[in-house]
Scaffold this active site. Sequence first.
Site, PDB file in Angstrom:
ATOM      1  CB  THR A 285      60.891  20.942  31.491  1.00 51.72           C
ATOM      2  OG1 THR A 285      60.136  20.122  30.601  1.00 51.72           O
ATOM      3  CG2 THR A 285      62.051  20.534  30.353  1.00 51.72           C
ATOM      4  CG  ASP A 286      57.051  21.436  36.007  1.00 49.34           C
ATOM      5  OD1 ASP A 286      55.834  20.619  35.512  1.00 49.34           O
ATOM      6  OD2 ASP A 286      57.149  21.958  37.748  1.00 49.34           O
ATOM      7  CD1 TRP A 287      52.056  24.253  31.715  1.00 53.52           C
ATOM      8  CD2 TRP A 287      51.794  22.116  32.278  1.00 53.52           C
ATOM      9  NE1 TRP A 287      50.526  24.520  31.814  1.00 53.52           N
ATOM     10  CE2 TRP A 287      50.596  22.834  31.537  1.00 53.52           C
ATOM     11  CE3 TRP A 287      51.310  20.890  31.758  1.00 53.52           C
ATOM     12  CZ2 TRP A 287      49.523  22.682  30.413  1.00 53.52           C
ATOM     13  CZ3 TRP A 287      50.661  20.180  31.418  1.00 53.52           C
ATOM     14  CH2 TRP A 287      49.569  21.075  31.187  1.00 53.52           C
ATOM     15  CG  LEU A 288      53.719  25.652  29.838  1.00 51.94           C
ATOM     16  CD1 LEU A 288      52.672  27.352  30.254  1.00 51.94           C
ATOM     17  CD2 LEU A 288      53.752  26.481  27.905  1.00 51.94           C
ATOM     18  CG  ASP A 289      59.181  25.357  34.095  1.00 51.11           C
ATOM     19  OD1 ASP A 289      58.031  26.442  34.275  1.00 51.11           O
ATOM     20  OD2 ASP A 289      58.913  24.620  34.826  1.00 51.11           O
TER      21      ASP A 289
END
Length: 734
Positions: A285-289
């Site tokens: 994933t990307d950051w906090l996604d």
Amino acid sequence: MSCSKQHEEASSEEIEKIISQMTIEEKVGQMTNLTLATIANEVDSTVVLDTAKVNDVIIKHHVGSIQNVLTHAYTLDEWHAIIEPIQKLTLEKTRHKIPFLYCIDAVHGANYVYGATLFPHNIGLAATRNRVLAKECGAITAVQVRAAGIRYNFAPVLDVGRNQQWSRFGETFGEDTYLTSEMGLASIQGLEGGDVSSPFHVAACMKHFIGYSMPQNGKDRAPAYIPEIVLREYFLPSFRAAVNEGTHTLMVNSAEINGTPVHASKYLLTDVLRTELGFKGVVITDWLDILKLQERHHVAKTHKDAVYLAVTAGIDMCIVPFDFSFTNDLIALVKEGKISEERINKSVRRILQLKKDLGLFDHPYLEQDALQAFSKPAYTKTAVQTARESITLLKNKNDLLPFTDKTRVLVTGPFANTLSELHGAWSYTWQGNKEEFYPDTLLTIAEAFEKNAPLTSIFDLSAWDKSNVLNKGALIKAARSSDVIVICAGEAAYAETPGNIPDLAFDSTQVDMIKTLASTGKPIVLVLLEGRPRIIREIEPYCSAIVLAYWPGTHGAQAIYDVLYGTYNPSGKLPFTYPRYSGTLITYDHKLLDEAVEIVEPEYNYFYEFNPQYPFGHGLSYTTFEYGKIIMNTDTLAINDSLRISVKVTNTGKVAGQEVIELYTHDLVASITPCVKRLRKFEKINLIPGETKSVDFVLTKRDLAFVNEALKTVTEKGIFEIMISNQKALVYYK
């Protein structure tokens, strides 16, 4: 059975044995990625690991990977002091002794390692049209990242930059699908080197799958509305090429497409990526996604529902990155029977294989070979040459450039004496805008002039500062004593969402400054430092020459000086269409009429216009080139044949230069409206004055293909136009 096959089977057996002995908690821990801030603090500018937090993360929660920095870059020694103790704890205190993995964003060099070499961002790399340099930059990045003890790099960006307003446009290779695929592959080949177990290479991460770079409102992480025919024609090919190259990992688009967050799209992450493209690596994933599936996208009522959606869609590893919310909810989902343990095993198998491929099981600690290769004179040479080749000469009225050694030059502008705007995003800090974190050894543009031309350079840096305070009187006084004025302007450094802007308008204070200086009658050279094309329509007439430097990196100032004085003859070509208006962001491969054409009907007048400030592929030189006629081995292409094309190029000027030869095609008639032209091939050559070289290309039916209404990639029978510079030819595909 071959030795390599035996090795693969032994590796697979070892991984399966480990998985069979792991608890659910241990498996989910491998799928969890946290940021350094969860286990460390900064004390007196030094990173200090919190022993209790490290034990909680690594031993109690079995977390398998950590990423990022606290606030800024670290030295090699500081990186080793962070990573080595964590690895030691992991191998000595955890049950299965699975090595932990450190990850980083090294997007234009090892930008979080002091002493490393920073290169132009991807948009500048694309302007070089030089695959060899892109590969070298990737390889140098890899060894300098690996020397820090880091083996997983979140790069390169393979998003095709179809919206010039997007705040991550500078991280792309521009607006063209083929150019992005070619330069992206070169970068990946440099990073991974065909063997990521080598102490000189790292795992690459193709990102951000898919459609991230075309937000409807031009803002980062904003919704995109992309018909699937467009998604497949323009955005999928670069990822397909990277998958075929064997790239180890992939990061997901943080936004949504047509109302569906990509992190929750099983169609895109499983049906397309896994089944259709055949990707076998790790999806992160990307950051906090995953959290944002609940909090921003509102497709999940609870965080646990969000975890369910993402894992079911195809996520292997989650950048949580601050807590154990993902870990706890995924464990609960497995124990409740909502997600099978076999589904978890698939992700863990991929993650362990990645660690195995990276050599972590055999050589988990710092590698001396990487450390010894960290610094070499050749790296500087590559950085200088890459910056030089990226610089794009947009305008040169009356051959004002290059300067002579007697030209008295006033160097001014808000970015004449800053490092941030030479480097842009991801440079020693996330935003790249903290001057105090840049090494003292780096040169600003003003310092490059002072070093190389101290007797003919005039500086008035006090007349301007980054707080938009302009002293017009001081500037005019300084200008009157010069022969020419170099204005270093553009946009301040930024990264990601903080770089969101309402439009591409040029800074009004800088516009005022340029007009003020133009009133002196002295010719102006505008040096643009920017990650995306800011609108210069209003100021272009006041400038005799315009030099686009993008974000050129560590040696950008010297490269700019070299181009202005003719030490290097510019050869950069625009990797995007430079717009004339913010409201007309059209790419070169549009499907409207190619030129301004008026169509008159009884009741209405229609005016179709494609009139950018500068077209895709534009870039001037200090010499001139002449193209001969296009020569083909045949004018009819059959299904299984190839078309061999050659063209002779001659340097008709007085200085040596590099020329980029670009081959475009145009389908005259198709079942859907054809693009006015598409880039299919390119090569870069060196020519001394009077020299002629023949450049050869090979086209197959695949190069003439497009995605049709049925979403199939096809090549239809008919006539195609071949275009190289001002030369054209026709070929019939039967």
